[in-house]
Design a protein around this motif. Structure first.
Motif, mmCIF file in Angstrom:
data_model
loop_
_atom_site.group_PDB
_atom_site.id
_atom_site.type_symbol
_atom_site.label_atom_id
_atom_site.label_comp_id
_atom_site.label_asym_id
_atom_site.label_seq_id
_atom_site.Cartn_x
_atom_site.Cartn_y
_atom_site.Cartn_z
ATOM 1 N N ASN A 305 0.830 -1.206 0.000
ATOM 2 C CA ASN A 305 0.000 0.000 0.000
ATOM 3 C C ASN A 305 0.868 1.262 0.000
ATOM 4 O O ASN A 305 0.755 2.123 0.865
ATOM 5 C CB ASN A 305 -0.956 0.013 1.197
ATOM 6 N N LEU A 306 1.732 1.360 -1.008
ATOM 7 C CA LEU A 306 2.643 2.497 -1.136
ATOM 8 C C LEU A 306 2.340 3.266 -2.417
ATOM 9 O O LEU A 306 1.708 2.737 -3.336
ATOM 10 C CB LEU A 306 4.099 2.008 -1.181
ATOM 11 N N GLY A 307 2.812 4.483 -2.488
ATOM 12 C CA GLY A 307 2.781 5.207 -3.737
ATOM 13 C C GLY A 307 3.899 4.728 -4.643
ATOM 14 O O GLY A 307 4.914 4.198 -4.178
ATOM 15 N N LEU A 308 3.712 4.875 -5.940
ATOM 16 C CA LEU A 308 4.769 4.573 -6.914
ATOM 17 C C LEU A 308 4.778 5.665 -7.967
ATOM 18 O O LEU A 308 3.830 5.802 -8.749
ATOM 19 C CB LEU A 308 4.555 3.215 -7.585
ATOM 20 N N HIS A 309 5.852 6.441 -7.965
ATOM 21 C CA HIS A 309 6.013 7.501 -8.966
ATOM 22 C C HIS A 309 6.915 6.990 -10.081
ATOM 23 O O HIS A 309 8.027 6.514 -9.834
ATOM 24 C CB HIS A 309 6.651 8.741 -8.338
ATOM 25 N N VAL A 310 6.437 7.125 -11.318
ATOM 26 C CA VAL A 310 7.251 6.784 -12.489
ATOM 27 C C VAL A 310 7.688 8.094 -13.137
ATOM 28 O O VAL A 310 6.853 8.886 -13.587
ATOM 29 C CB VAL A 310 6.460 5.922 -13.489
#
Length: 556
Positions: A305-310
């Protein structure tokens, strides 16, 4: 009550409190709390960095303290001061025009000048430095993402129409508001999230900074994380570190595989803890133009349940069009594009610079989110301000509507077919350069399998210093980027590069031959890299040089 009796009673009460068993228990609990808290933080740090890396960090810290003490000695301090003074003079000589013919405008003129005078004076300033570069010659790594002379006319026309516009007043400039919303919508569709949300920003750095702020506030609101941490590849853009410093986020930097140039997924997983707010991956990264495994990072982001920035700031419209251009599967068994956009489960944010391969004017980028609920954490709202309710979508309050109009006009002018064609031309050029290096320059190797527009190369020959090669290329008029860590040089291909690709290859072959035959050990790339790696205090000296450079930018 006498003073003596008061002191006696105070002493009695103090002893009763200090030696009360309940107080002793409270002190013990407080001590244990701080001990366990700090022990947990140390454990998380070592788990994320590893014992070897942590040991190196401790050694570097100790070495720096010792060297800084030695540098306080008069002889050492005088030597460093002298070297820094020489460096300052060298930097200023390259950036600040000198000579009798240079006119400096340090105060406002008494009377306003005519347009003809202004244009003439600008022409003089363009010609004042002998080492100034005409970007149209194409000998640049990125820097200028030129859409052509006709595109310039389109952008200038849009500027002229909306010169004074400011999207902070959408009721006054409704067309600018509409254009910004349409730009965000169009870019969201390019990255396969038509129902998503986003905003425009002033560039890739602000897009990244806004994403870190958003994920920090989201994690604080939904997971009660007050000591936020994020996990980034060693190849991630420096803007993530910048954002972390601004917003008080601890950064764990994970090494990339030496061959694939992708972040080590096992190390990323090991670094995740209860304070982690987000992971970061690139498609493509700035240093060597390679991708991280976004699918694997997305699986971790989903599981924890984490953010993922590409980060697609540099990939921009190139990676968005590779699949449509039929280039996603690569060529010659190389350069395959991995999944990277919102179709990958777990991706929560993507940054894309419209002012790169979208050919929009400099100062425009888009930060995208999977949904509008997440975007709300980017906003700043102050309802109690005396001047009225204050709300802004990003860092800036007032923003140049002319830039938004220029970006909208550029995107309409290019259209999907235009971007498809530019993608084919640029990527074909980059891959031809990479293949030529592999096949005809045995002293060098291409770093990874870059699928888009960037080619980075390093030396595999013991007598060829790749940074020496970079300096030789500089002498031939090329402006390339030197890489830290594994020494390398990178070229970000643009439409301008396509016309000079053969010249680049010929010059590179000559530069390698010269560096191999008679290395000088001098030059900008060699000197800066050597200084940065000379000792534990080397990076501090580079920091001073960088500060000097920034100071010089404001020297009139």
């Amino acid at each position: 009550m006498s003073t003596a009796l008061a002191k006696q009673r105070l002493t009695t009460w103090t002893k009763a409190i200090l030696f009360n068993p309940a107080v002793d228990n409270a002190k013990t609990i407080l001590f244990l709390y701080f001990f366990v808290t700090h022990l947990l933080r140390v454990h998380r740090h070592i788990r994320a960095r590893g014992i070897v890396t942590t040991g190196k960090e401790i050694y570097t810290w100790c070495a720096q303290r010792v060297i800084f003490l030695l540098l306080r000695l008069p002889s050492a301090r005088d030597k460093v001061t002298g070297e820094m003074a020489k460096a300052r003079v060298d930097i200023e000589s390259k950036l600040v025009p000198r000579g009798e013919g240079v006119v400096r405008h340090l105060s406002l003129p008494e009377q306003g000048k005519s347009l003809d005078w202004i244009l003439e004076e600008m022409a003089k300033m363009d010609a004042e430095l002998e080492n100034s570069t005409d970007y149209r010659h194409g000998k640049l790594s990125g820097a200028v993402y030129h859409g052509g002379d006709e595109m310039d006319k389109v952008i200038v026309a849009a500027y002229a129409r909306y010169t004074v516009s400011n999207p902070i007043h959408p009721d006054v400039f409704p067309a600018v508001r509409k254009m910004e919303a349409e730009i965000v919508s169009q870019v969201l569709r390019l990255f396969n999230n038509p129902d998503g949300a986003g905003t425009m920003t002033s560039g890739g750095t602000e897009s990244i900074v806004m994403s870190v702020k958003t994920h920090r506030d989201w994690a604080r609101a939904t997971k009660n994380i007050t000591r936020p941490e994020m996990i980034i590849p060693d190849s991630a853009h420096a803007a993530f570190d910048k954002a972390a410093e601004y917003f008080g986020v601890k950064v764990h930097v994970i090494p990339v595989d030496r061959a694939t140039r992708r972040v080590d997924i096992k190390r990323v997983k090991r670094a995740i803890n209860a304070n982690t707010i987000m992971l970061v991956g690139s498609s493509v990264n700035f240093p060597d133009g390679n991708q991280d495994d976004i699918t694997a990072l997305g699986a971790l982001a989903t599981a924890y349940n984490l953010g993922l920035h590409v980060d697609c700031c540099l990939g921009s419209f190139i990676v968005a069009y590779l699949e449509k251009a039929g280039l996603a599967e690569g060529t010659n068994g190389r350069y395959k594009l991995l999944p990277f956009d919102f179709r990958v489960p777990g991706v929560t944010a993507i940054s894309c610079d419209t002012h790169k391969y979208g050919f929009a004017p400099k100062g425009t980028s888009v930060i995208m989110y999977r949904n509008a609920a997440l975007r709300e954490y980017q906003y700043y709202v102050y309802p109690d301000w005396m001047g009225g309710v204050y709300g802004s979508p990003s860092f800036s309050g007032s923003r140049p509507g002319a830039l938004i109009a220029g970006a909208w006009a550029a995107m309409q002018y290019m259209g999907s077919e235009g971007y498809l064609q530019s993608c084919r031309e640029i990527v074909t050029c980059a891959r031809r350069i990479a293949d030529t290096i592999r096949e005809t320059i045995p002293e060098l190797y291409v770093m990874g399998d870059p699928p888009a527009s960037v080619v980075a190369f390093a030396s595999k020959h013991p007598k060829v210093n790749i940074l020496e090669v970079g300096d030789k290329m500089s002498q031939r008029g090329w402006h390339l980027n030197a890489l830290n860590g594994t020494p390398g040089v990178h070229l970000a291909c643009t439409r301008l590069t396509v016309q000079v690709a053969d010249e680049f290859i010929a010059d590179l072959k000559d530069a390698v031959s010269e560096a191999k035959a008679s290395p000088s050990g001098k030059g900008t790339m060699v000197a800066l890299y050597g200084l940065g790696n000379s000792s534990a205090v080397g990076p501090s000296m580079v920091r001073q040089l960088a500060t000097t450079f920034l100071d010089t930018l404001y020297k009139a």
